[in-house]
Scaffold this motif. Sequence first.
Motif, PDB file in Angstrom:
ATOM      1  N   GLN A   1      15.579  53.253  22.008  1.00 19.84           N
ATOM      2  CA  GLN A   1      15.078  52.506  23.159  1.00 19.84           C
ATOM      3  C   GLN A   1      16.173  51.636  23.773  1.00 19.84           C
ATOM      4  O   GLN A   1      16.319  51.583  24.995  1.00 19.84           O
TER       5      GLN A   1
ATOM      6  N   GLN B   1       8.844  46.310  27.646  1.00 19.59           N
ATOM      7  CA  GLN B   1       7.605  45.882  26.993  1.00 19.59           C
ATOM      8  C   GLN B   1       7.647  46.201  25.503  1.00 19.59           C
ATOM      9  O   GLN B   1       7.285  45.373  24.669  1.00 19.59           O
ATOM     10  N   SER B   2       8.110  47.371  25.168  1.00 12.00           N
ATOM     11  CA  SER B   2       8.205  47.758  23.766  1.00 12.00           C
ATOM     12  C   SER B   2       9.221  46.902  23.019  1.00 12.00           C
ATOM     13  O   SER B   2       8.968  46.451  21.901  1.00 12.00           O
TER      14      SER B   2
ATOM     15  N   GLU C   1      10.087  52.421  36.248  1.00  9.05           N
ATOM     16  CA  GLU C   1       8.883  52.429  35.427  1.00  9.05           C
ATOM     17  C   GLU C   1       9.237  52.609  33.953  1.00  9.05           C
ATOM     18  O   GLU C   1       8.629  51.984  33.077  1.00  9.05           O
ATOM     19  N   GLN C   2      10.231  53.446  33.688  1.00  7.26           N
ATOM     20  CA  GLN C   2      10.701  53.631  32.311  1.00  7.26           C
ATOM     21  C   GLN C   2      11.305  52.331  31.773  1.00  7.26           C
ATOM     22  O   GLN C   2      11.066  51.961  30.623  1.00  7.26           O
TER      23      GLN C   2
ATOM     24  N   GLU D   1      10.459  49.343  32.611  1.00  7.65           N
ATOM     25  CA  GLU D   1       9.337  48.457  32.301  1.00  7.65           C
ATOM     26  C   GLU D   1       8.725  48.787  30.948  1.00  7.65           C
ATOM     27  O   GLU D   1       8.445  47.883  30.156  1.00  7.65           O
ATOM     28  N   ARG D   2       8.523  50.062  30.674  1.00  9.86           N
ATOM     29  CA  ARG D   2       7.942  50.464  29.386  1.00  9.86           C
ATOM     30  C   ARG D   2       8.873  50.108  28.229  1.00  9.86           C
ATOM     31  O   ARG D   2       8.425  49.624  27.182  1.00  9.86           O
TER      32      ARG D   2
ATOM     33  N   HIS E   1      12.703  43.173  33.433  1.00  6.20           N
ATOM     34  CA  HIS E   1      11.327  43.491  33.819  1.00  6.20           C
ATOM     35  C   HIS E   1      11.079  43.109  35.281  1.00  6.20           C
ATOM     36  O   HIS E   1      10.510  43.896  36.052  1.00  6.20           O
TER      37      HIS E   1
END
Length: 89
Positions: free
Chosen positions: A8, A38-39, A31-32, A34-35, A55
């Motif tokens: 990641q 978050q992770s 969008e990736q 953001e994911r 973010h």
Amino acid sequence: MPLNQQNQVELLKDILSNHQVDCCGSVSELEQLERLVQSLKDESNLNPNVLEQIHNYSQNGIQSNNLDQHIESHQQQLSQWVSDVDQFS
């Protein structure tokens, strides 16, 4: 197969580097980001302030009418974020 934390971080760094070098990107990349952020917020040692900045960059870029201009206007931050993330990879 889920990505581990190291994967990641590397993906986060790759997307940010591409935006910094190419001065362009896509909504799906944001969008990736953001994911990933978050992770990583939940399970990494990355600076939470840096993750929050990335973010916000992603959210603002997704809503931008001119994505390339949004990316170009963040060149200095992108360089700093790549450096910050690189310390953890």
